[in-house]
Design a protein around this motif. Structure first.
Motif, PDB file in Angstrom:
ATOM      1  N   PHE A   1    -116.136  65.511  36.045  1.00  0.00           N
ATOM      2  CA  PHE A   1    -115.932  64.862  34.750  1.00  0.00           C
ATOM      3  C   PHE A   1    -114.900  65.609  33.895  1.00  0.00           C
ATOM      4  O   PHE A   1    -113.942  65.021  33.401  1.00  0.00           O
ATOM      5  N   TYR A   2    -115.104  66.929  33.764  1.00  0.00           N
ATOM      6  CA  TYR A   2    -114.209  67.697  32.905  1.00  0.00           C
ATOM      7  C   TYR A   2    -112.782  67.732  33.464  1.00  0.00           C
ATOM      8  O   TYR A   2    -111.830  67.415  32.735  1.00  0.00           O
ATOM      9  N   PRO A   3    -112.621  68.088  34.764  1.00  0.00           N
ATOM     10  CA  PRO A   3    -111.258  68.064  35.308  1.00  0.00           C
ATOM     11  C   PRO A   3    -110.604  66.683  35.181  1.00  0.00           C
ATOM     12  O   PRO A   3    -109.415  66.589  34.877  1.00  0.00           O
ATOM     13  N   ALA A   4    -111.376  65.617  35.381  1.00  0.00           N
ATOM     14  CA  ALA A   4    -110.808  64.270  35.284  1.00  0.00           C
ATOM     15  C   ALA A   4    -110.348  63.987  33.861  1.00  0.00           C
ATOM     16  O   ALA A   4    -109.280  63.407  33.629  1.00  0.00           O
ATOM     17  N   ARG A   5    -111.164  64.407  32.909  1.00  0.00           N
ATOM     18  CA  ARG A   5    -110.804  64.169  31.508  1.00  0.00           C
ATOM     19  C   ARG A   5    -109.543  64.954  31.149  1.00  0.00           C
ATOM     20  O   ARG A   5    -108.643  64.457  30.480  1.00  0.00           O
ATOM     21  N   GLN A   6    -109.487  66.210  31.642  1.00  0.00           N
ATOM     22  CA  GLN A   6    -108.307  67.034  31.386  1.00  0.00           C
ATOM     23  C   GLN A   6    -107.065  66.370  31.966  1.00  0.00           C
ATOM     24  O   GLN A   6    -106.026  66.322  31.329  1.00  0.00           O
ATOM     25  N   ALA A   7    -107.221  65.884  33.200  1.00  0.00           N
ATOM     26  CA  ALA A   7    -106.070  65.260  33.878  1.00  0.00           C
ATOM     27  C   ALA A   7    -105.598  64.034  33.122  1.00  0.00           C
ATOM     28  O   ALA A   7    -104.399  63.808  32.952  1.00  0.00           O
TER      29      ALA A   7
ATOM     30  N   ALA B   1     -98.997  55.013  35.081  1.00  0.00           N
ATOM     31  CA  ALA B   1    -100.441  55.172  35.301  1.00  0.00           C
ATOM     32  C   ALA B   1    -101.126  55.493  33.978  1.00  0.00           C
ATOM     33  O   ALA B   1    -100.698  56.399  33.257  1.00  0.00           O
ATOM     34  N   THR B   2    -102.187  54.781  33.671  1.00  0.00           N
ATOM     35  CA  THR B   2    -102.901  55.041  32.418  1.00  0.00           C
ATOM     36  C   THR B   2    -103.857  56.223  32.614  1.00  0.00           C
ATOM     37  O   THR B   2    -104.127  56.655  33.743  1.00  0.00           O
ATOM     38  N   GLY B   3    -104.373  56.715  31.487  1.00  0.00           N
ATOM     39  CA  GLY B   3    -105.361  57.800  31.553  1.00  0.00           C
ATOM     40  C   GLY B   3    -106.563  57.391  32.393  1.00  0.00           C
ATOM     41  O   GLY B   3    -107.121  58.199  33.132  1.00  0.00           O
ATOM     42  N   GLY B   4    -106.931  56.117  32.271  1.00  0.00           N
ATOM     43  CA  GLY B   4    -108.083  55.618  33.027  1.00  0.00           C
ATOM     44  C   GLY B   4    -107.855  55.686  34.524  1.00  0.00           C
ATOM     45  O   GLY B   4    -108.741  56.065  35.286  1.00  0.00           O
ATOM     46  N   ILE B   5    -106.619  55.337  34.927  1.00  0.00           N
ATOM     47  CA  ILE B   5    -106.314  55.381  36.371  1.00  0.00           C
ATOM     48  C   ILE B   5    -106.370  56.819  36.878  1.00  0.00           C
ATOM     49  O   ILE B   5    -106.930  57.111  37.930  1.00  0.00           O
ATOM     50  N   ILE B   6    -105.796  57.730  36.084  1.00  0.00           N
ATOM     51  CA  ILE B   6    -105.795  59.152  36.487  1.00  0.00           C
ATOM     52  C   ILE B   6    -107.239  59.647  36.597  1.00  0.00           C
ATOM     53  O   ILE B   6    -107.618  60.325  37.565  1.00  0.00           O
ATOM     54  N   GLN B   7    -108.038  59.280  35.583  1.00  0.00           N
ATOM     55  CA  GLN B   7    -109.434  59.717  35.576  1.00  0.00           C
ATOM     56  C   GLN B   7    -110.160  59.160  36.808  1.00  0.00           C
ATOM     57  O   GLN B   7    -110.913  59.858  37.474  1.00  0.00           O
ATOM     58  N   ARG B   8    -109.896  57.885  37.100  1.00  0.00           N
ATOM     59  CA  ARG B   8    -110.545  57.253  38.247  1.00  0.00           C
ATOM     60  C   ARG B   8    -110.112  57.925  39.546  1.00  0.00           C
ATOM     61  O   ARG B   8    -110.896  58.109  40.462  1.00  0.00           O
ATOM     62  N   LEU B   9    -108.849  58.311  39.576  1.00  0.00           N
ATOM     63  CA  LEU B   9    -108.323  58.975  40.768  1.00  0.00           C
ATOM     64  C   LEU B   9    -109.078  60.286  41.026  1.00  0.00           C
ATOM     65  O   LEU B   9    -109.539  60.553  42.138  1.00  0.00           O
ATOM     66  N   VAL B  10    -109.222  61.091  39.959  1.00  0.00           N
ATOM     67  CA  VAL B  10    -109.886  62.400  40.121  1.00  0.00           C
ATOM     68  C   VAL B  10    -111.359  62.193  40.463  1.00  0.00           C
ATOM     69  O   VAL B  10    -111.901  62.873  41.345  1.00  0.00           O
ATOM     70  N   LEU B  11    -111.990  61.246  39.795  1.00  0.00           N
ATOM     71  CA  LEU B  11    -113.408  60.992  40.081  1.00  0.00           C
ATOM     72  C   LEU B  11    -113.575  60.469  41.519  1.00  0.00           C
ATOM     73  O   LEU B  11    -114.527  60.836  42.213  1.00  0.00           O
ATOM     74  N   SER B  12    -112.615  59.657  41.961  1.00  0.00           N
ATOM     75  CA  SER B  12    -112.678  59.147  43.340  1.00  0.00           C
ATOM     76  C   SER B  12    -112.573  60.296  44.331  1.00  0.00           C
ATOM     77  O   SER B  12    -113.273  60.341  45.340  1.00  0.00           O
ATOM     78  N   GLU B  13    -111.692  61.243  44.017  1.00  0.00           N
ATOM     79  CA  GLU B  13    -111.543  62.406  44.901  1.00  0.00           C
ATOM     80  C   GLU B  13    -112.870  63.164  44.998  1.00  0.00           C
ATOM     81  O   GLU B  13    -113.290  63.565  46.083  1.00  0.00           O
TER      82      GLU B  13
ATOM     83  N   ILE C   1     -99.134  64.402  38.443  1.00  0.00           N
ATOM     84  CA  ILE C   1     -99.862  63.549  37.496  1.00  0.00           C
ATOM     85  C   ILE C   1     -98.912  63.090  36.392  1.00  0.00           C
ATOM     86  O   ILE C   1     -98.912  61.928  35.975  1.00  0.00           O
ATOM     87  N   GLY C   2     -98.060  64.034  35.955  1.00  0.00           N
ATOM     88  CA  GLY C   2     -97.063  63.686  34.939  1.00  0.00           C
ATOM     89  C   GLY C   2     -96.156  62.579  35.427  1.00  0.00           C
ATOM     90  O   GLY C   2     -95.846  61.629  34.696  1.00  0.00           O
TER      91      GLY C   2
ATOM     92  N   LEU D   1    -117.433  72.424  43.520  1.00  0.00           N
ATOM     93  CA  LEU D   1    -116.730  71.148  43.386  1.00  0.00           C
ATOM     94  C   LEU D   1    -115.917  71.116  42.094  1.00  0.00           C
ATOM     95  O   LEU D   1    -114.770  70.649  42.086  1.00  0.00           O
ATOM     96  N   THR D   2    -116.517  71.599  40.999  1.00  0.00           N
ATOM     97  CA  THR D   2    -115.767  71.648  39.739  1.00  0.00           C
ATOM     98  C   THR D   2    -114.515  72.487  39.928  1.00  0.00           C
ATOM     99  O   THR D   2    -113.434  72.141  39.465  1.00  0.00           O
ATOM    100  N   SER D   3    -114.699  73.620  40.632  1.00  0.00           N
ATOM    101  CA  SER D   3    -113.579  74.511  40.883  1.00  0.00           C
ATOM    102  C   SER D   3    -112.495  73.792  41.681  1.00  0.00           C
ATOM    103  O   SER D   3    -111.322  73.819  41.324  1.00  0.00           O
ATOM    104  N   LEU D   4    -112.924  73.118  42.744  1.00  0.00           N
ATOM    105  CA  LEU D   4    -111.967  72.416  43.593  1.00  0.00           C
ATOM    106  C   LEU D   4    -111.197  71.373  42.796  1.00  0.00           C
ATOM    107  O   LEU D   4    -109.967  71.293  42.874  1.00  0.00           O
ATOM    108  N   MET D   5    -111.935  70.593  42.007  1.00  0.00           N
ATOM    109  CA  MET D   5    -111.279  69.522  41.267  1.00  0.00           C
ATOM    110  C   MET D   5    -110.333  70.080  40.201  1.00  0.00           C
ATOM    111  O   MET D   5    -109.237  69.561  39.997  1.00  0.00           O
TER     112      MET D   5
END
Lengths: 814, 246
Positions: free
Chosen positions: A796-802, A723-735, A715-716, A700-704
């Protein structure tokens, strides 16, 4: 012609590995974990295979065992001198009851040996205490169920059918040839012939020994020859006037619990292979991503002259580099775990691992697996990448981009569940192959996890069902046949007793005939049961249960029917030696039914083989009308605590009536031991579930990470339009949560067949019966929580990176 | 620049020969004709601009003359090889020796330095000995004016510098044909001018250069201009005299 490898291409591989450390780390971890799963079982198997041979073969196991009723000093010379057997040793084995000074009573199996200091056949070793035991002393086997209590309990009272004696404990021995006593709630006791003589002081002419253990000369591994020689020995003894009651020819070199070990290792191997496969899928996903991410590079390389072979070489080198890093820790961890598993299984089989060295060949196999499996797994994505045309590779349209515009349904769904969630759903569904691989890995991890819980529920349900088939709370074995009315009167004096039923039980052996080979003879308990018994209601698997008026009808339990060495079923005839009951020596019976008797007591025999006949007919044969050897007692307080209180009172009541008891077991205790067996299985499954979840999390980490990496521009763009960082993070976590949910659905689909498969394997292993399959919604709920938690952690890590991507850097990225 | 009418073949050796070439693509909307019965000959040493609107067939034409794609009908012969007969691997080998490709987005391998990117085609094709390769790569970098950037990664270079590296890479195996697909499409005008000058120098040195471009100013600087529309050549014009061939 340029070769497949070159320093420049190696440099590219090296740089690619370091270009995305997280992805490389995940690949290495996947291979390490996969190798750990498979390698640990391989290592354990190699150790056990060698050690079981060393332990068991080291005891010089008998080629065959003869049951002889009237052994005297003239018997051994007949076998040693006349028939030239390599070793002959006399033994006696019989059930006894041990009582401690504080009134605790335990079932035991007594074995009388000729000479502790010159054991030749089925040998055992002193482990602690005094050796050899002196007259008046006994030694306990270390796997005895109540070893701790008995070893330090002071003088022990040993009660056998013909009376009892008080003995002290000299020490503890290790007998690797015997199944662990704790598995059957049984204690093993060894005494010398001199000590045993104290039991039979009143009848000095009775023979001490009743078994002859023989090791044949020459090849001991040939079972056919062993059986022939056993037959020769039997004829020789019978012609000399001895009465041979049984012949047993055990499979040469095979530990009594060899089947158990094979089954345990099969389960482990299955999970080991599964883990390796999951890791392989993960490697395939990651390599597929690398190839896809580098498709323009791939196109460029082809455009400037790289052949398919050269490009394949580059990606193979990449995979081999990942393997090279992963193999060492994988093999190291697998070796450590393999030794742990071997030690654990050795405990199950009551033997010691004296040398936990792992053969070099196992290391070689692991190293080959470590390289071959990832390469094979990566072959498909590499092949797909290499076959891609330059034109496709250089195509600017984003790979896997949504091909359809959102439909009206999607638009309306957005209103309901929110734009971010719907965007997440769309993103998740973009790369379906990768998504499928990830949810398959996580789904299988979930199936392992839920199976462990389902198996526990199924196991307990099976034991409960077994409990329902026995409507008695105590099984009282009498020291000799007693008049039924006398026993009943003694028992019903206790107000808690509300029903009793008398049975006649004895150990019987099948008589060899033309259709019954000497090495496949049945040795088990013959139970004379009232045809209309109210104490048992065993499920009939084949044929029927006993009926009033039955004469030579016999019902066997499933343990007998399913034993691979015994070929008896409904409609077959079987001749049993019932001399122990005082009946005519050989009686022919017709098998009329097979019943399921889960958790049948073993009582010192190698297997819990039980047969049931009409007690009235048996009494006719023996002439012992209204005599019983065992009583089934039903009480009005079936709880375990109540039984613990009542047991000594039953014993006392019988003792007051001058009725000898050889064993008194509570049904509750016996079933509790069976319930406890599940702990071992769940521990195994738990370990495998953890491994599977680790691989699933990596997937899953790999996929994300891959998804985020591929969508940097997107994302850019989102950041650029607000879109704020929070929205992007929420998007990745939602995925990630959506993937977790999909994996949960996959788990729900496959958990039932996986649970049934494992349950049946575990049931056959320990109970020789399929389990009552129970699907636990609790397991489903727990896995839902676990998979969602794992999804959040993995993302978590991919979302934070994004969320930290800078707009200008992202939009400039190519 | 004064143009002197339609192009007519001269006596120079033909390096690119497309004869009655048609290329169709299957699309969800039906069959799409990218090139329609097209004839085109380019002789050695020519500097040719191919122009046309988006979807006119420019990229398809380039793909066919570099064996990246096969025609649906017709023959494509480049540097004496009939390309439609080549397998994917044969095409790759042929390309490595005979064509230097330059892309709009440079397509340098991001984890290799500038000089390593130039070494890569030589490594794949094995045309020059290993001892020769690095010296040749540095010489090519010097030729395109960025020898001091040899050990930098592409991300450390400007767009113009990256395109110079890509041009140097296209020359790595000394191919007779250089094909550039929108080589200035991603560059500012000053850098574009410098890159076009480089192509002119290459042509003067005897290379055949075929360049797809949207930029009419650049196309106007080319001695020959082939204009495509809807898969057919609508104009093929030359300026001045035929360049001197080998």
């Amino acid at each position: 012609m340029a070769g497949l490898f070159s320093p420049l291409r190696l440099k590219k591989v090296w740089a690619d590995l370091w270009a995305n450390e997280l992805r490389t780390l995940m690949s290495v971890l996947a291979v390490t974990v996969g190798l750990f799963g498979a390698g640990s079982v391989l290592s354990a198997y190699a150790i056990l295979d060698r050690e079981i041979d060393a332990n068991y073969s080291g005891t010089n196991p008998p080629s065959f065992v003869l049951g002889v009723d009237d052994i005297d000093d003239g018997l051994k010379p007949l076998l040693v001198d006349d028939l030239n057997f390599a070793a002959v040793e006399l033994r006696r084995t019989e059930p006894v009851r041990i009582e401690t000074s504080d009134g605790q009573a335990e079932a035991a199996q007594l074995r009388v040996v000729e000479d502790f200091e010159s054991l030749e056949v089925a040998t055992f070793e002193p482990e602690r205490g005094e050796w050899p035991p002196l007259p008046g002393q006994l030694v306990l086997e270390r796997s005895s169920a109540d070893l701790e209590e008995l070893e330090h309990a002071g003088p022990l009272w040993l009660e056998r059918s013909a009376g009892g004696v008080e003995l002290s404990v000299a020490g503890v021995v290790h007998d690797p040839g015997r199944a662990p006593g704790w598995q059957d709630d049984l204690n093993y006791v060894y005494v010398s012939a001199e000590t045993f003589a104290q039991f039979v002081a009143d009848s000095p002419n009775s023979s001490v020994f009743n078994e002859v253990y023989v090791v044949v000369d020459g090849d001991t591994a040939d079972i056919v020859r062993n059986a022939e020689l056993a037959s020769t020995a039997r004829q020789r003894l019978e012609s000399a006037g001895y009465s041979v009651s049984s012949v047993a020819v055990p499979p040469p070199g095979e530990h009594p619990h060899n089947d158990q070990m094979t089954a345990v290792l099969f389960l482990l191997q299955a999970f080991g292979v599964l883990t390796l496969l999951l890791a392989a899928v993960l490697v395939a996903v990651i390599v597929g991503n690398i190839v896809n991410q580098q498709r323009r590079q791939l196109g460029a390389m082809k455009a400037i002259g790289a052949t398919g072979g050269q490009i394949t070489g580059i990606y193979l080198m990449l995979v081999l580099a990942i393997s090279a890093v992963a193999v060492l820790p994988g093999v190291f961890l697998a070796s450590a775990a393999g030794r742990g598993i071997a030690g654990f299984v050795a405990t199950l089989l009551n033997f010691d691992v004296t040398d936990n060295g792992i053969p070099a060949s196992i290391y070689v196999v692991q190293i080959l697996l470590g390289f071959a499996v990832p390469v094979l797994a990566a072959a498909a994505p590499i092949w797909i990448g290499v076959r891609m045309s330059v034109r496709d590779a250089m195509d600017d349209s984003p790979a896997g981009s949504a091909k359809r515009n959102p439909s009206a349904h999607v638009v309306s769904a957005q209103r309901v569940v929110g734009r971010v969630t719907m965007l997440a759903v769309g993103n998740v569904l973009r790369r379906r192959t990768r998504l499928a691989a990830t949810i398959l890995i996580l789904g299988l991890a979930g199936a392992t996890f839920t199976s462990a819980i389902n198996l526990t529920s199924s196991w307990l349900a099976t034991i409960d069902a077994a409990s329902d088939t026995s409507q008695f709370d105590f099984d009282v074995n009498l020291s000799e046949p007693y008049q039924q009315q006398r026993v009943e009167e003694a028992l019903v004096e206790l107000s808690e007793v509300n029903a009793v039923e008398g049975w006649t039980e004895t150990v019987v052996s099948e008589v060899a005939t033309q259709s019954a080979n000497a090495d496949e003879l049945l040795l088990g308990f013959l139970n004379g049961v009232p045809a209309e018994t109210t104490m048992v209601d065993y499920p009939v698997l084949d044929g029927r249960w006993l009926q009033p008026g039955d004469t030579n009808a016999i019902v066997i339990n499933h343990e007998i029917a399913q034993d691979p060495h015994i070929d008896i079923g409904v409609g077959d005839s079987i001749i049993l030696d019932t001399a122990g009951l005082g009946a005519d020596k050989n009686v022919e019976w017709e098998v009329v039914g097979v019943v399921k008797q889960v958790g049948a007591p073993r009582r010192g025999l190698d297997a819990p083989f039980h047969m049931f006949v009409n007690v009235d007919y048996l009494n006719e044969l023996t002439g012992n009308n209204n005599y019983v050897t065992s009583m089934k007692v039903r009480t009005d307080s079936p709880s375990a605590d109540a039984q613990a209180v009542l047991a000594p009172r039953l014993d006392e009541a019988l003792s007051d009536a001058d009725i000898g008891v050889s064993a008194l077991s509570s049904t509750g205790d016996r079933l509790q031991i069976l319930r406890d067996h599940v702990v071992v299985i769940v521990a195994f499954l738990g370990l495998m579930a953890v491994l599977a979840i680790v691989v699933g999390s990596l997937a899953l980490t790999s996929l994300m990470s891959i998804n985020v990496l591929e969508r940097r521009r997107e994302i850019g763009m989102m950041r650029a339009v607000g879109a704020t960082g929070g929205i992007i993070q929420r998007l990745v976590l939602s995925e990630a949560l959506i993937v977790g949910l999909l994996a949960w659905v996959v788990t729900m689909v496959i958990t039932r067949p996986v649970s049934v498969l494992l349950g049946d394997a575990a049931g056959q292993l320990f109970l020789r019966s399929d389990l009552e399959n129970v699907f636990s919604w609790y397991a489903a709920l727990v896995w839902l929580v676990v998979v969602l938690f794992v999804s959040l952690v993995a993302a978590f890590y991919p979302a934070r990176q994004a969320s930290r991507l800078a707009v200008n850097a992202v939009l400039a990225f190519d | 620049m004064d143009r002197s009418g339609e192009h007519e073949p001269t006596g120079f050796s033909t390096i690119v020969d497309l004869s009655r070439v048609t290329k169709n693509y299957e699309t969800p909307a039906g069959e799409f004709v990218a090139l329609d019965d097209l004839d085109l000959q380019i002789v050695e040493g020519e500097l040719v601009a191919i122009v046309g609107k988006s979807g006119s067939g420019k990229s398809t034409l380039l793909n066919l003359m570099t064996a990246i794609d096969h025609p649906s009908r017709g023959d494509v012969t480049v540097a004496g090889t009939e390309l439609h007969e080549l397998t994917e691997n044969e095409a790759a080998r042929w390309r490595g020796r005979n064509v230097g490709l330059i892309f709009q987005f440079f397509q340098l391998l991001p984890t290799l330095t500038a000089v390593e990117n130039i070494l890569l085609p030589m490594d794949f094709v094995g045309r020059f000995s290993k001892s020769e390769r690095r010296g040749r790569a540095l010489e090519l970098l010097r030729r395109v004016g960025i020898e001091d950037q040899a050990d930098k990664l592409p991300t450390q270079l400007s767009g113009g510098q990256q395109q110079r590296v890509a041009i140097a890479r296209s020359l790595a195996n000394d191919p007779p044909l250089i094909v550039a697909d929108e080589p200035t499409g991603n560059l500012d005008s000053k850098t574009s001018d410098a890159i076009v000058s480089l192509f002119e120098q290459l042509a003067e040195a005897g290379s055949t250069v075929v360049m797809v471009t949207h930029d009419h100013d650049i196309a106007d600087r080319m001695p020959r201009r082939v204009e495509l529309a809807d898969g057919v050549i609508v104009a093929d014009s030359m300026v001045g005299a035929r360049p001197v061939g080998n």
